[in-house]
Write a protein that holds these residues in place. Structure first.
Motif, PDB file in Angstrom:
ATOM      1  N   VAL A 128      38.513  47.889 -24.645  1.00  0.00           N
ATOM      2  CA  VAL A 128      39.404  46.949 -23.969  1.00  0.00           C
ATOM      3  C   VAL A 128      40.546  47.742 -23.348  1.00  0.00           C
ATOM      4  CG1 VAL A 128      40.873  44.912 -24.218  1.00  0.00           C
ATOM      5  CG2 VAL A 128      38.816  45.153 -25.657  1.00  0.00           C
ATOM      6  N   TYR A 129      40.626  47.724 -22.037  1.00  0.00           N
ATOM      7  CA  TYR A 129      41.678  48.442 -21.324  1.00  0.00           C
ATOM      8  C   TYR A 129      42.820  47.483 -20.994  1.00  0.00           C
ATOM      9  CZ  TYR A 129      38.088  52.004 -20.499  1.00  0.00           C
ATOM     10  OH  TYR A 129      37.109  52.953 -20.661  1.00  0.00           O
ATOM     11  N   THR A 130      44.036  47.961 -21.128  1.00  0.00           N
ATOM     12  CA  THR A 130      45.188  47.199 -20.650  1.00  0.00           C
ATOM     13  C   THR A 130      45.527  47.689 -19.251  1.00  0.00           C
ATOM     14  OG1 THR A 130      46.054  46.933 -22.904  1.00  0.00           O
ATOM     15  CG2 THR A 130      47.562  46.508 -21.087  1.00  0.00           C
ATOM     16  N   SER A 131      45.157  46.897 -18.254  1.00  0.00           N
ATOM     17  CA  SER A 131      45.566  47.178 -16.878  1.00  0.00           C
ATOM     18  C   SER A 131      46.809  46.338 -16.610  1.00  0.00           C
ATOM     19  CB  SER A 131      44.424  46.866 -15.904  1.00  0.00           C
ATOM     20  OG  SER A 131      44.808  47.154 -14.571  1.00  0.00           O
ATOM     21  N   SER A 132      46.845  45.623 -15.527  1.00  0.00           N
ATOM     22  CA  SER A 132      48.012  44.834 -15.141  1.00  0.00           C
ATOM     23  C   SER A 132      47.652  44.029 -13.905  1.00  0.00           C
ATOM     24  CB  SER A 132      49.194  45.770 -14.818  1.00  0.00           C
ATOM     25  OG  SER A 132      50.257  45.075 -14.209  1.00  0.00           O
ATOM     26  N   THR A 133      48.423  42.988 -13.625  1.00  0.00           N
ATOM     27  CA  THR A 133      48.246  42.358 -12.318  1.00  0.00           C
ATOM     28  C   THR A 133      48.592  43.347 -11.206  1.00  0.00           C
ATOM     29  OG1 THR A 133      50.448  41.377 -12.590  1.00  0.00           O
ATOM     30  CG2 THR A 133      48.547  39.962 -13.043  1.00  0.00           C
ATOM     31  N   ALA A 134      49.320  44.408 -11.555  1.00  0.00           N
ATOM     32  CA  ALA A 134      49.547  45.498 -10.592  1.00  0.00           C
ATOM     33  C   ALA A 134      48.261  46.258 -10.304  1.00  0.00           C
ATOM     34  CB  ALA A 134      50.609  46.463 -11.116  1.00  0.00           C
ATOM     35  N   GLY A 135      47.217  46.038 -11.101  1.00  0.00           N
ATOM     36  CA  GLY A 135      45.908  46.609 -10.841  1.00  0.00           C
ATOM     37  C   GLY A 135      45.039  45.714  -9.979  1.00  0.00           C
ATOM     38  N   ILE A 136      45.594  44.582  -9.555  1.00  0.00           N
ATOM     39  CA  ILE A 136      44.879  43.633  -8.704  1.00  0.00           C
ATOM     40  C   ILE A 136      45.560  43.512  -7.348  1.00  0.00           C
ATOM     41  CG2 ILE A 136      44.042  41.255  -8.498  1.00  0.00           C
ATOM     42  CD1 ILE A 136      44.212  41.027 -11.546  1.00  0.00           C
ATOM     43  N   TRP A 150      45.300  50.250 -10.960  1.00  0.00           N
ATOM     44  CA  TRP A 150      44.083  50.099 -10.162  1.00  0.00           C
ATOM     45  C   TRP A 150      43.035  51.106 -10.639  1.00  0.00           C
ATOM     46  CZ3 TRP A 150      42.685  47.486  -5.384  1.00  0.00           C
ATOM     47  CH2 TRP A 150      43.590  46.505  -4.976  1.00  0.00           C
ATOM     48  N   GLY A 151      43.466  52.311 -10.963  1.00  0.00           N
ATOM     49  CA  GLY A 151      42.537  53.316 -11.458  1.00  0.00           C
ATOM     50  C   GLY A 151      41.850  52.894 -12.736  1.00  0.00           C
ATOM     51  N   ILE A 152      42.578  52.207 -13.605  1.00  0.00           N
ATOM     52  CA  ILE A 152      41.976  51.728 -14.853  1.00  0.00           C
ATOM     53  C   ILE A 152      40.840  50.753 -14.559  1.00  0.00           C
ATOM     54  CG2 ILE A 152      42.421  50.219 -16.844  1.00  0.00           C
ATOM     55  CD1 ILE A 152      45.069  51.688 -17.190  1.00  0.00           C
ATOM     56  N   ILE A 153      41.005  49.911 -13.537  1.00  0.00           N
ATOM     57  CA  ILE A 153      39.929  48.984 -13.181  1.00  0.00           C
ATOM     58  C   ILE A 153      38.681  49.768 -12.774  1.00  0.00           C
ATOM     59  CG2 ILE A 153      39.207  47.152 -11.610  1.00  0.00           C
ATOM     60  CD1 ILE A 153      41.417  46.313 -13.591  1.00  0.00           C
TER      61      ILE A 153
END
Length: 253
Positions: A128-136, A150-153
């Protein structure tokens, strides 16, 4: 046998809420953090290691300890991250950029690198990765953080495809604005840049969601526990926002 979870940056904020949620679900919990005082404040029933997720030697040692003591790992929550600088792209130092990307993205990569062999040996696992709405969305004045998230996605999508045939799932949670000290720092820095008050920036973030609300660390933790459970056994490769539905990633009043 109890199921086993490792949570990076698990001594405070979202990570601690995840640890508490998994513990309540009956998991054995192991957390890492860089802040010794925060680790000491966590329950003695949790296994605790002080480690910098961007330090490969430290991560290799951590996973060797986990393998020796637990003999495997069922769930990895690659949660460690820092806010990074809040500034216009032309005013961000390369060192600030590199540190933000190193902790947020390379830390997730290293955790995955060392967790995956244990999960492969068991023929199962959940990351389970914690990204962010900053990754969207793009986020003005948050370039290093957004780039890392974004890289985590991309990392998650690739890991889901690569390891799925071996029974290992990977998903990313994208929290929105989460109540807590880290978000308070972001609010204050954005207020200074935009010539607004902290409360005006806060209101802008809340107004940018269809539910008109920030989320809590517990909201994010509940999703992590679900993704680590058998109830999500065929949920993989997904980007799941826990954000009250973000409509406007550039908050304005």
């Amino acid at each position: 046998m109890s199921r086993r979870v490792l949570i990076t940056a698990g001594a405070s904020g979202i990570g601690r809420a995840m640890a508490e949620g998994f513990a309540a679900a009956g998991f054995d919990v192991w957390i890492t953090d860089v802040v010794a005082a925060s680790l000491a404040d966590c329950p003695d029933t949790w296994r605790k290691t002080r480690a910098d997720v961007s330090d490969e030697a430290a991560m290799a040692h951590l996973f060797a300890e986990i393998d020796a003591e637990w003999g495997g790992l069922d769930v990895l929550c690659a949660n460690a991250g820092i806010a990074g600088p809040t500034n216009a792209i032309g005013d961000i130092d390369l060192a600030e950029w590199q540190r933000c990307v190193s902790v947020n993205l390379e830390g997730a990569f290293l955790a995955t690198k060392y967790a995956s062999p244990m999960m492969r040996a068991a023929g199962q696992g959940s990351i389970v990765y914690t990204s962010s709405t900053a990754g969207i969305y793009g986020y003005p004045n948050r370039a290093p953080y957004a780039a890392a998230k974004w890289g985590i996605i991309g990392l998650m999508k690739t890991v889901a495809m690569e390891l799925g045939p071996e029974g290992i799932r990977a998903n990313a949670i994208c929290p929105g604005a989460v109540e807590g000290p880290r978000m308070e720092g972001v609010l204050e820095r954005e207020a200074a840049i935009k010539g607004m008050t902290r409360d005006e920036v806060y209101a802008g973030y809340a107004a940018g969601t269809s539910m008109r609300s920030f989320v809590t660390a517990e909201d994010v933790a509940n999703m992590a526990v679900f993704l680590g459970s058998d109830a999500a056994r065929l949920v993989s490769g997904q980007v799941i926002a826990v954000d009250g539905h973000t409509e406007n990633p550039d908050p304005k009043v």
